[in-house]
Design an enzyme around this catalytic site. Structure first.
Site, PDB file in Angstrom:
ATOM      1  N   ARG A 164       1.000  -1.211  -0.029  1.00  0.00           N
ATOM      2  CA  ARG A 164      -0.041   0.095  -0.151  1.00  0.00           C
ATOM      3  C   ARG A 164       0.939   1.206  -0.174  1.00  0.00           C
ATOM      4  O   ARG A 164       0.586   2.224   0.865  1.00  0.00           O
ATOM      5  CB  ARG A 164      -1.120  -0.024   1.136  1.00  0.00           C
ATOM      6  CG  ARG A 164      -1.884  -1.211   1.130  1.00  0.00           C
ATOM      7  CD  ARG A 164      -3.087  -1.040   0.097  1.00  0.00           C
ATOM      8  NE  ARG A 164      -3.868  -2.440   0.237  1.00  0.00           N
ATOM      9  CZ  ARG A 164      -3.497  -3.477  -0.344  1.00  0.00           C
ATOM     10  NH1 ARG A 164      -2.091  -3.850  -1.020  1.00  0.00           N
ATOM     11  NH2 ARG A 164      -4.352  -4.498  -0.205  1.00  0.00           N
ATOM     12  N   SER A 236     -11.493  -0.813   1.934  1.00  0.00           N
ATOM     13  CA  SER A 236     -11.009  -0.859   3.021  1.00  0.00           C
ATOM     14  C   SER A 236     -10.647   0.218   3.881  1.00  0.00           C
ATOM     15  O   SER A 236      -9.549   1.117   3.271  1.00  0.00           O
ATOM     16  CB  SER A 236      -9.512  -1.827   2.807  1.00  0.00           C
ATOM     17  OG  SER A 236     -10.184  -3.267   2.563  1.00  0.00           O
ATOM     18  N   GLU A 332      -6.033   3.748   5.570  1.00  0.00           N
ATOM     19  CA  GLU A 332      -5.453   3.526   4.203  1.00  0.00           C
ATOM     20  C   GLU A 332      -6.039   4.789   3.382  1.00  0.00           C
ATOM     21  O   GLU A 332      -5.465   4.918   2.499  1.00  0.00           O
ATOM     22  CB  GLU A 332      -6.376   2.113   3.814  1.00  0.00           C
ATOM     23  CG  GLU A 332      -5.590   1.832   2.351  1.00  0.00           C
ATOM     24  CD  GLU A 332      -6.127   0.386   1.908  1.00  0.00           C
ATOM     25  OE1 GLU A 332      -6.423   0.177   0.818  1.00  0.00           O
ATOM     26  OE2 GLU A 332      -5.849  -0.358   2.804  1.00  0.00           O
TER      27      GLU A 332
END
Length: 336
Positions: A164, A236, A332
């Site tokens: 990520r 998410s 995130e």
């Protein structure tokens, strides 16, 4: 190039927050994008590069200019017996690209089916799902440096991809606009079915094929994740934390059912959704901001929540997880 004043961004963020910006410029060509970048240099003010809005949380109205890259071409730039290279512009909807590849029997992106957002955001976050990451198929990222309006091309290696993470979230954060991504895809059969329930789901369909893998991925995601049109969310919300082997051993002693995935010889990834659920937050809410009742990793807008409401919920969850497990989780999503 036209600037739309006091533009409502409700349809440009998948949380569905009713926020606005001072000005909005949609760019259908690279020339228009460079014109927009020249404009913010000539008239300095806050600005934001915004794609599909699937990974962003507006904590308030944005008092500046939003630049929306809307270029949508997909071009084949090279091909041989084993591979094809596609140059895909930033405004292409991500899942439309995946569908295009599957329909043409090109392998590599199918595990990333049904992820919301546009292509331009995919390398920034190094999007991933079900054992695959977009970096596995990226050959090159093209864009423009905001400071001097000059074009650049970075190899996959130069993009410094990690979990990520990329150079666009690090050294080049807020310094570039991505205009296109070059993907290298396989023309011969190649499947990644080792993660979670994918193989079992595909085998239920009778045969392992590229369309069946895509269908399985979509079915799994739909069973766990709410549609943003029905329940505002950004997928998410938290990153899965990566901890040391020693820390995992201690955690496993206390919680023998903890799921885990090796990242390197010394590092272990723990599902943030499991931590959040064990901390008692699955399906719970603070006002109109809530944790989804099927997937604790997803925070949802039940209707009428603000970005500040969502942030309050997120910070409370982060604190509770840290208190219970001694593990820090972090968002995130990008918070504006």
């Amino acid at each position: 190039m036209q600037t739309q004043k006091n533009f409502n961004l409700k349809s440009y963020n998948t949380f569905g927050f009713d926020v606005s910006c001072k000005g909005f410029i949609s760019c259908n060509t690279i020339d228009q994008l460079q014109g927009a970048l020249s404009y913010i240099k000539q008239y300095p003010q806050p600005y934001l590069i915004l794609g599909g809005g699937s990974n962003i949380l507006f904590s308030n109205n944005f008092n500046g200019i939003v630049i929306h890259p809307a270029m949508k071409e997909i071009c084949s730039v090279k091909e041989n017996d084993e591979h094809i290279w596609l140059d895909v512009q930033a405004g292409v909807v991500w899942d439309e690209l995946v569908e295009h590849c599957v329909n043409n029997n090109w392998f590599g992106l199918e595990n990333l089916s049904y992820i919301p957002g546009n292509v331009g955001a995919s390398p920034v976050q190094n999007i991933g799902a079900y054992g695959a990451e977009v970096k596995d198929c990226i050959e090159q990222v093209n864009g423009i440096f905001i400071e001097n309006n000059q074009a650049f091309s970075l190899s996959a290696e130069a993009c410094q991809f990690a979990y990520r993470q990329s150079i666009f979230k690090g050294e080049l954060k807020n310094k570039t606009v991505i205009t296109s991504v070059v993907f290298k895809l396989n023309k011969t059969e190649s499947y990644n079915l080792s993660y979670g329930p994918i193989k079992e789901q595909v085998e239920k369909m009778g045969k392992i094929t590229l369309p069946n893998v895509r269908t399985a991925i979509i079915d799994i995601r739909k069973s766990k994740l709410p549609e943003p049109e029905e329940l505002g969310n950004a997928g998410s919300f938290f990153k899965n934390p990566v901890i040391s082997k020693e820390q995992f051993a201690t955690l496993h002693e206390q919680h023998s059912s903890v799921p885990s995935y090796p990242v390197t010889h010394d590092l272990i990834k723990i599902p943030a959704g499991w931590l959040i659920e064990q901390a008692g937050w699955k399906g719970k809410a603070l006002g109109k901001a809530a944790v989804h009742n099927k997937q604790a990793l997803v925070l949802v807008n039940k209707g009428g929540a603000s970005g500040k409401d969502m942030l309050e919920l997120a910070h409370t969850i982060m604190q509770d997880v840290n208190n219970k497990f001694g593990i820090s989780i972090e968002p995130e999503v990008n918070i504006i």
